[in-house]
Motif scaffolding. Structure first.
Motif, PDB file in Angstrom:
ATOM      1  N   ALA A  33      43.112  48.140  14.730  1.00 37.61           N
ATOM      2  CA  ALA A  33      43.679  48.576  16.172  1.00 37.61           C
ATOM      3  C   ALA A  33      43.121  50.099  16.317  1.00 37.61           C
ATOM      4  N   GLU A  34      43.444  50.764  14.992  1.00 34.03           N
ATOM      5  CA  GLU A  34      42.460  51.804  14.899  1.00 34.03           C
ATOM      6  C   GLU A  34      41.588  52.046  15.348  1.00 34.03           C
ATOM      7  N   SER A  36      39.723  50.207  17.380  1.00 30.20           N
ATOM      8  CA  SER A  36      38.565  50.483  18.606  1.00 30.20           C
ATOM      9  C   SER A  36      39.969  51.296  19.210  1.00 30.20           C
ATOM     10  N   ASN A  37      41.343  51.205  18.517  1.00 29.42           N
ATOM     11  CA  ASN A  37      42.136  52.302  19.627  1.00 29.42           C
ATOM     12  C   ASN A  37      42.837  53.786  18.619  1.00 29.42           C
ATOM     13  N   SER A  92      43.472  55.124  25.224  1.00 29.56           N
ATOM     14  CA  SER A  92      43.067  54.931  24.901  1.00 29.56           C
ATOM     15  C   SER A  92      41.829  55.043  25.984  1.00 29.56           C
ATOM     16  N   ASP A 114      35.189  48.277  24.292  1.00 31.21           N
ATOM     17  CA  ASP A 114      36.706  47.609  23.242  1.00 31.21           C
ATOM     18  C   ASP A 114      36.746  46.842  23.956  1.00 31.21           C
ATOM     19  N   ASN A 116      39.947  46.427  26.266  1.00 32.79           N
ATOM     20  CA  ASN A 116      41.116  46.981  26.177  1.00 32.79           C
ATOM     21  C   ASN A 116      41.381  48.012  27.351  1.00 32.79           C
ATOM     22  N   GLY A 170      42.215  43.146  14.537  1.00 29.70           N
ATOM     23  CA  GLY A 170      43.422  44.634  14.591  1.00 29.70           C
ATOM     24  C   GLY A 170      44.444  44.008  13.310  1.00 29.70           C
ATOM     25  N   ASP A 171      45.444  44.517  13.905  1.00 26.79           N
ATOM     26  CA  ASP A 171      47.468  44.989  13.242  1.00 26.79           C
ATOM     27  C   ASP A 171      47.148  43.118  12.501  1.00 26.79           C
ATOM     28  N   ASP A 172      46.875  42.131  13.343  1.00 31.34           N
ATOM     29  CA  ASP A 172      47.763  41.141  12.810  1.00 31.34           C
ATOM     30  C   ASP A 172      46.868  40.548  11.715  1.00 31.34           C
TER      31      ASP A 172
END
Length: 334
Positions: A33-34, A36-37, A92, A114, A116, A170-172
């Motif tokens: 996630a870092e 994109s955000n 963001s 992105d 979001n 992402g973070d998954d």
């Protein structure tokens, strides 16, 4: 200048020859996630509200020629705007100047690459559109009109374009592993941060370590697949996965041009030459500081600096301990 300073401040901790990435790179996974955000600054007096943030995801996709994501369908608050209020946060956040109307601002939010941007604030007097992911911190401001774009999820895109495949996760950890399995090179973006009154509980990355380990495990059986870790940190960091990663980059707190700067470093447009201004230890509290030394004991509390001058790199020298990465360490491409 921000881009130059950020790239010049990036430390190359490790490189097994995977960097710089060749211009012919045609299969890459951008993970975390870092990407994109991103975390670009600390909190408290270390916090700066940027007018925009160049994200690693956008910059890398642009470098690789990936087409922008199609605009998401949006009902633009159904025309019901929050007049006289500013969603004053930096969640963001990006901005666009010379925007003619609040409706145009809402459409820009819906179309942000992105995917979001969910809320926006439009300031008509300077024609600025502030786009962000949340409506936190709603404050009265006569010059502001805010709203939510309530955009639908972005349509799935083919990860490949003109022979170049960019896989995004992402973070998954499961999604990250799948993306890494499809790509020749995986770049994992992770971060930790701190603020006045809220120091880190440890020097680890928390879930970021899990993410890195998942990607490394997913690619371990294929030596041709390389993993690059980019870790944002305000200070010392534990890097237990470093020996299994092909390369490790530390941009510290990289600022608003983070995405463009790290892309410059990854593809060799900038030769990293920064050095560590501190020591990266092997474990938390490797120097075995006690409460008597810090934060002190008693009432009133008293700290006894019994270590004298033997802290940091001096402690490692005195006790003949080899740190994970020493003060002054930093590689380059030449």
């Amino acid at each position: 200048a921000a881009r130059q300073i950020s790239s010049a401040s990036t430390v190359l901790l490790k490189n097994d020859g995977v960097l710089p990435l060749p211009s012919s790179t045609n299969s890459i996974a951008i993970i975390g996630a870092e990407a994109s955000n991103p975390t670009t600054h600390g909190g408290g007096s270390g916090q700066v509200t940027p007018g925009y943030v160049a994200t690693p995801l956008f910059s890398l996709k642009n470098k690789l020629g990936s087409p922008p994501a199609p605009a998401r369908k949006s009902n633009c608050s159904d025309g019901q705007f929050d007049t006289g209020f500013d969603y004053r946060n930096t969640d963001s956040q990006t901005s666009q100047s010379d925007v003619d109307s609040v409706e145009d601002c809402c459409s820009l939010c819906a179309a942000r690459p992105d995917g979001n941007c969910n809320y926006f604030t439009y300031v008509a007097k300077d024609k600025t559109c502030w786009m962000k992911s949340t409506n936190n911190n709603r404050v009265a401001d006569a010059d502001a009109v805010s709203g939510g774009c309530h955009a639908e999820p972005p349509e799935p895109q083919d990860p490949c374009h003109d022979g170049v495949c960019v896989y995004v996760a992402g973070d998954d950890t499961g999604d990250a592993a799948k993306a890494a399995e499809q790509a020749d090179v995986s770049v994992v973006f992770v971060a930790t941060t701190s603020s006045e009154g809220s120091d880190r509980d440890s020097l680890s990355l928390g879930h970021g370590d899990d993410l890195v380990n998942a990607v490394i495990a997913a690619t371990a059986s294929n030596s041709s697949k390389k993993v690059i870790v980019v870790a944002v940190t305000p200070g010392a960091l534990l890097t237990p996965w470093a020996d299994k990663a092909a390369a490790v980059l530390i941009p510290f707190m990289p600022g608003q041009e983070y995405g463009n700067a790290i892309t410059d470093v990854l593809f060799g447009e900038v030769n990293p030459s920064a050095k560590l201004p501190l020591t990266f230890p092997n474990v938390d509290n490797e120097q075995q500081f006690t409460p008597e030394q810090w934060p002190g004991v008693g009432n009133p509390r008293q700290a006894n600096y019994s270590e004298g001058g033997f802290f940091g790199y001096r402690w490692y020298d005195k006790h003949d301990v080899t740190p994970a990465f020493p003060f002054g360490h930093g590689l380059s491409y030449t």
